[in-house]
Enzyme design. Sequence first.
Site, mmCIF file in Angstrom:
data_model
loop_
_atom_site.group_PDB
_atom_site.id
_atom_site.type_symbol
_atom_site.label_atom_id
_atom_site.label_comp_id
_atom_site.label_asym_id
_atom_site.label_seq_id
_atom_site.Cartn_x
_atom_site.Cartn_y
_atom_site.Cartn_z
ATOM 1 N N ALA A 1 -37.743 36.544 -10.719
ATOM 2 C CA ALA A 1 -38.137 35.956 -12.001
ATOM 3 C C ALA A 1 -37.883 36.970 -13.114
ATOM 4 C CB ALA A 1 -39.613 35.564 -11.974
ATOM 5 N N TYR B 1 -46.449 29.033 -14.153
ATOM 6 C CA TYR B 1 -45.940 29.758 -15.309
ATOM 7 C C TYR B 1 -45.643 28.776 -16.443
ATOM 8 C CZ TYR B 1 -45.927 33.542 -11.953
ATOM 9 O OH TYR B 1 -46.322 34.454 -11.010
ATOM 10 N N ARG C 1 -36.349 25.318 -10.279
ATOM 11 C CA ARG C 1 -37.395 25.417 -9.263
ATOM 12 C C ARG C 1 -38.660 24.800 -9.837
ATOM 13 N NH1 ARG C 1 -39.284 30.567 -5.486
ATOM 14 N NH2 ARG C 1 -39.906 29.243 -3.748
ATOM 15 N N ARG D 1 -40.199 35.765 2.595
ATOM 16 C CA ARG D 1 -40.965 36.842 3.235
ATOM 17 C C ARG D 1 -40.319 37.295 4.537
ATOM 18 N NH1 ARG D 1 -47.204 34.757 2.077
ATOM 19 N NH2 ARG D 1 -46.867 34.394 -0.150
#
Length: 359
Positions: free
Chosen positions: A57, A187, A233, A327
């Site tokens: 980001a 966000y 996204r 991850r």
Amino acid sequence: MIHLFEPWSIGNLTLENRIIIPPMCQYSAQDGKMSDWHRIHIGSMLTSGAGLFIIEATGVSPEGRISPYCVGLWSDETQQAMADVLRSVRQYSSMPIAIQLAHAGRKASTYEPWKAQEKGERLIPQSDPLSWQPIAPSAIPFLPDDPAPTAMTIEDIHQTTQAFVNSAKRSEAIGINGIELHMAHGYLVHEFLSPLSNHRQDSYGGSLENRMRFALEIYKAVYDAVQIPVWVRISATDWVDKGWNLDEAIILCKALKALGCPAIHVSTAGLSPQQKIPAGPGFQVSFAHEIRKQAAIPTIAVGLISEPETAEAILASGQADAVAIGRSILANPHWPWVAAQRLNRKITTVPQYWRGKRN
């Protein structure tokens, strides 16, 4: 057929396989400028054998960063720093590189996660010179005890849209291959979409059409400004009653498709501390499936996908067109090698590592 290692295209960008490395914040920039850590991190990701790497980001303005140590792309200096890193790592890999352009909204001005854990608090105190005043659609804090963000004016909205456009042009100028617009995880753009955080009474609040206006204006402005593919996204649900939900997300995705959006990267949550998430392997895949089916748009699925066989099953069953491995690829940067070995497929790797490759 093994779908995971079939080529896939996002707009005019063709990927060697359907393994996507999603944006993962590193909190290691200086004044928005990429550092030597990014050479290490991005270099590692580019030798993974995945089909696409998406830069973390990236703030379209200083106040759009999550923390003071997040990457930005709003000035000649931040552009040059990113260009220098990409120039050095691209000597050794031809993997396509995209970037996620973002604005943190009311979730800005926080410590990096490990410092927040050490201090036992998330927000940087307003008395600290490293902090700044967050902005949001409405003056509603993320947590009840947080200081309220400043509600954006119409001029603020237009300036922020232009900031996305400016960063998109900078991205294209340094040879980035695609742009993902961050409209997820609580966000700024997600804050406009959700009725939990958007209480505006003007043309950017209230009805679904109004709450989607900012997202669609940003998408169209960026799409029109560059020649590289631009996708989005989203969080498909807030996981909170009366919040943003899948039905609304499908309507948004249809509108984005009509503007030329070639794919949707489907995540969930992040907007409210009241969220109740049934986390588990592949727990978000059903949202990618529904959006793919009902909005008739390609999707990237994400969410605790750790096993190659699981990723392959998602694609083979038509639930998504690609999978994002986050991850698990941090834990094992050669996860695609393992997947290729277990699924009996070949994968492109750098010659320096051929001795470690088993197929």
